[in-house]
Write a protein that holds these residues in place. Structure first.
Motif, mmCIF file in Angstrom:
data_model
loop_
_atom_site.group_PDB
_atom_site.id
_atom_site.type_symbol
_atom_site.label_atom_id
_atom_site.label_comp_id
_atom_site.label_asym_id
_atom_site.label_seq_id
_atom_site.Cartn_x
_atom_site.Cartn_y
_atom_site.Cartn_z
ATOM 1 N N GLY A 2 0.809 -1.216 0.000
ATOM 2 C CA GLY A 2 0.000 0.000 0.000
ATOM 3 C C GLY A 2 0.837 1.259 0.000
ATOM 4 N N LYS A 3 1.884 1.280 0.809
ATOM 5 C CA LYS A 3 2.764 2.447 0.851
ATOM 6 C C LYS A 3 3.432 2.678 -0.496
ATOM 7 C CE LYS A 3 5.445 3.262 4.339
ATOM 8 N NZ LYS A 3 6.440 3.115 5.430
ATOM 9 N N TYR A 4 3.864 1.593 -1.126
ATOM 10 C CA TYR A 4 4.497 1.742 -2.435
ATOM 11 C C TYR A 4 3.518 2.336 -3.441
ATOM 12 C CZ TYR A 4 6.963 0.798 -6.758
ATOM 13 O OH TYR A 4 7.575 0.960 -7.983
ATOM 14 N N LEU A 5 2.293 1.862 -3.441
ATOM 15 C CA LEU A 5 1.308 2.334 -4.418
ATOM 16 C C LEU A 5 0.996 3.820 -4.242
ATOM 17 C CD1 LEU A 5 -1.232 -0.660 -4.491
ATOM 18 C CD2 LEU A 5 0.592 -0.139 -6.127
ATOM 19 N N ILE A 6 0.788 4.255 -3.004
ATOM 20 C CA ILE A 6 0.400 5.653 -2.816
ATOM 21 C C ILE A 6 1.579 6.618 -2.968
ATOM 22 C CG2 ILE A 6 -1.518 5.020 -1.317
ATOM 23 C CD1 ILE A 6 0.110 6.023 1.043
ATOM 24 N N ASN A 32 10.277 -7.796 -3.612
ATOM 25 C CA ASN A 32 10.820 -6.979 -4.710
ATOM 26 C C ASN A 32 9.697 -6.294 -5.511
ATOM 27 O OD1 ASN A 32 13.499 -7.832 -4.117
ATOM 28 N ND2 ASN A 32 13.164 -9.709 -5.300
ATOM 29 N N ILE A 33 8.726 -5.796 -4.778
ATOM 30 C CA ILE A 33 7.582 -5.159 -5.420
ATOM 31 C C ILE A 33 8.014 -3.984 -6.280
ATOM 32 C CG2 ILE A 33 5.480 -3.825 -4.960
ATOM 33 C CD1 ILE A 33 5.101 -6.772 -4.575
ATOM 34 N N ASP A 34 8.965 -3.210 -5.789
ATOM 35 C CA ASP A 34 9.401 -2.033 -6.537
ATOM 36 C C ASP A 34 9.985 -2.428 -7.895
ATOM 37 O OD1 ASP A 34 11.468 -3.320 -5.234
ATOM 38 O OD2 ASP A 34 12.637 -1.491 -4.903
ATOM 39 N N LYS A 35 10.810 -3.462 -7.929
ATOM 40 C CA LYS A 35 11.424 -3.887 -9.189
ATOM 41 C C LYS A 35 10.379 -4.418 -10.167
ATOM 42 C CE LYS A 35 15.888 -5.024 -7.088
ATOM 43 N NZ LYS A 35 16.891 -6.088 -6.829
ATOM 44 N N LYS A 36 9.393 -5.104 -9.637
ATOM 45 C CA LYS A 36 8.345 -5.646 -10.499
ATOM 46 C C LYS A 36 7.519 -4.525 -11.135
ATOM 47 C CE LYS A 36 8.110 -10.007 -7.966
ATOM 48 N NZ LYS A 36 7.338 -10.898 -7.083
ATOM 49 N N ILE A 92 -0.691 -10.734 -17.238
ATOM 50 C CA ILE A 92 0.697 -10.281 -17.290
ATOM 51 C C ILE A 92 1.409 -10.802 -16.046
ATOM 52 C CG2 ILE A 92 2.225 -8.278 -17.314
ATOM 53 C CD1 ILE A 92 -0.023 -6.710 -18.668
ATOM 54 N N ASN A 93 2.392 -11.649 -16.241
ATOM 55 C CA ASN A 93 3.083 -12.314 -15.146
ATOM 56 C C ASN A 93 4.437 -11.654 -14.900
ATOM 57 O OD1 ASN A 93 4.430 -14.080 -13.417
ATOM 58 N ND2 ASN A 93 3.540 -15.920 -14.334
ATOM 59 N N LEU A 94 4.598 -11.089 -13.693
ATOM 60 C CA LEU A 94 5.853 -10.428 -13.313
ATOM 61 C C LEU A 94 6.624 -11.227 -12.266
ATOM 62 C CD1 LEU A 94 4.417 -6.818 -12.878
ATOM 63 C CD2 LEU A 94 5.641 -7.696 -14.858
ATOM 64 N N GLU A 95 6.257 -12.482 -12.097
ATOM 65 C CA GLU A 95 6.810 -13.290 -11.013
ATOM 66 C C GLU A 95 8.316 -13.462 -11.116
ATOM 67 O OE1 GLU A 95 6.098 -17.712 -9.011
ATOM 68 O OE2 GLU A 95 5.269 -17.231 -10.990
ATOM 69 N N PHE A 96 8.837 -13.653 -12.319
ATOM 70 C CA PHE A 96 10.250 -13.995 -12.491
ATOM 71 C C PHE A 96 11.080 -12.755 -12.810
ATOM 72 C CE2 PHE A 96 7.645 -17.611 -13.917
ATOM 73 C CZ PHE A 96 7.993 -18.532 -12.928
ATOM 74 N N ASN A 97 12.303 -12.771 -12.348
ATOM 75 C CA ASN A 97 13.199 -11.638 -12.561
ATOM 76 C C ASN A 97 13.543 -11.458 -14.042
ATOM 77 O OD1 ASN A 97 13.344 -11.096 -9.805
ATOM 78 N ND2 ASN A 97 15.105 -12.458 -9.508
ATOM 79 N N ASN A 98 13.624 -10.199 -14.440
ATOM 80 C CA ASN A 98 14.111 -9.816 -15.773
ATOM 81 C C ASN A 98 13.269 -10.353 -16.929
ATOM 82 O OD1 ASN A 98 16.360 -8.494 -14.578
ATOM 83 N ND2 ASN A 98 17.392 -10.480 -14.390
ATOM 84 N N GLN A 99 12.023 -10.695 -16.663
ATOM 85 C CA GLN A 99 11.170 -11.113 -17.759
ATOM 86 C C GLN A 99 9.704 -10.878 -17.422
ATOM 87 O OE1 GLN A 99 10.778 -15.393 -18.485
ATOM 88 N NE2 GLN A 99 11.989 -15.795 -16.646
ATOM 89 N N ILE A 100 8.920 -10.746 -18.464
ATOM 90 C CA ILE A 100 7.480 -10.582 -18.333
ATOM 91 C C ILE A 100 6.817 -11.608 -19.240
ATOM 92 C CG2 ILE A 100 5.520 -9.030 -18.688
ATOM 93 C CD1 ILE A 100 7.355 -6.686 -18.161
ATOM 94 N N ILE A 101 5.918 -12.399 -18.688
ATOM 95 C CA ILE A 101 5.210 -13.413 -19.457
ATOM 96 C C ILE A 101 3.758 -12.976 -19.625
ATOM 97 C CG2 ILE A 101 4.507 -15.833 -19.544
ATOM 98 C CD1 ILE A 101 6.907 -16.452 -17.717
ATOM 99 N N CYS A 102 3.318 -12.896 -20.857
ATOM 100 C CA CYS A 102 1.968 -12.398 -21.127
ATOM 101 C C CYS A 102 1.117 -13.479 -21.789
ATOM 102 C CB CYS A 102 2.019 -11.175 -22.031
ATOM 103 S SG CYS A 102 2.922 -9.785 -21.328
ATOM 104 N N LYS A 103 -0.149 -13.467 -21.469
ATOM 105 C CA LYS A 103 -1.100 -14.371 -22.081
ATOM 106 C C LYS A 103 -2.063 -13.545 -22.935
ATOM 107 C CE LYS A 103 -4.580 -17.869 -20.925
ATOM 108 N NZ LYS A 103 -5.277 -18.586 -19.824
#
Length: 249
Positions: A165-169, A207-211, A234-245
């Motif tokens: 929540g703090k990160y979002l606001i 690592n919410i900020d990096k995602k 949109i999948n941000l689970e893994f580092n340095n990649q984005i997996i989209c459906k």
């Protein structure tokens, strides 16, 4: 005889002047509250990292409902302690101080607690979490905070959702874009945006900020060209990649 009379007159004048000065100083330092009424109420609300829910109108309404709003009341009858205690009943008020001045003004200084996310869990819990991880009861105040749903315990809300929540606001883009954070049964997290018909899977809440940095780049250089509704997931689970459906046509 004349000398004594002159001396007596001088001494008498000195006594009268001294008494006058004493009365003037006393009146200045101790105003007669019996003859004064409150002619102004100054409400000062201090925010933290973001603008909170409370404003002067809300405070005024709360005190009026409790018949404690002091404007027009005799100064000696204004109970500053009662005003402070009433304001502290508001779940959004962290500190409250009220004091009177010699000019008929009542000053109210407040520090408000700032909620960062609204929890509406599957188990029926409904509350806010503030920037320090404290839980606050739900109120009728409207807010643009993200709503957290799903499998949420109070401990999870305090330890995990407070940080999200703090990160979002703190980031205007995400405060305006993310409307819901959903916690799955395994503790992983997905987010629902306001713009775009897709689900954002964050995975483990680390690592919410990096995602979100990766997501912002994808928004700017991917979705802006491909279209906001091209993908359903949109999948941000893994580092340095984005997996989209892709969305089914």
């Amino acid at each position: 005889m004349a000398f004594n009379l002159k001396k007596t007159i001088i001494v008498t004048i000195d006594i009268v002047l001294a008494a006058y000065l004493l009365l003037a100083i006393t009146a200045f330092n101790r105003p007669d509250e019996l003859s004064n009424v409150c002619n102004e109420v100054n409400i000062d609300i201090q925010d933290g990292m973001v603008q909170g829910f409370l404003n002067a109108n809300e405070v005024r309404s709360q005190l009026q409902r409790a018949k404690l709003y002091p404007l027009g009341d005799p100064m000696e009858q204004i109970n500053t302690r009662a005003i402070e205690e009433n304001l502290l009943k508001n779940p959004f008020v962290e500190k409250a101080e009220c004091y009177k001045t010699q000019t008929g003004r009542v000053n109210i200084q407040m520090v408000q607690r700032l909620p960062v996310i609204h929890v509406k869990a599957n188990n029926g819990d409904d509350y806010y979490v503030d920037e320090y991880g404290n839980m606050m009861q739900n109120t009728t105040y409207a807010s643009d905070l993200a709503v957290a749903t799903g499998y949420i315990t109070k401990k999870y809300a305090q330890k995990v959702l407070t940080k999200i929540g703090k990160y979002l606001i703190e980031h205007p883009l995400w405060r305006s874009q993310i409307q819901q954070v959903n916690v799955l049964s395994d503790g992983t997290v997905e987010a629902v945006p306001k713009v775009g018909e897709h689900i954002i899977y964050l995975g483990e809440p680390v690592n919410i900020d990096k995602k979100f940095v990766r997501l912002e780049k994808f928004y700017r250089y991917g979705l802006c060209h491909a279209g906001w509704n091209k993908y359903s997931y949109i999948n941000l689970e893994f580092n340095n990649q984005i997996i989209c459906k892709k969305r089914k046509l």
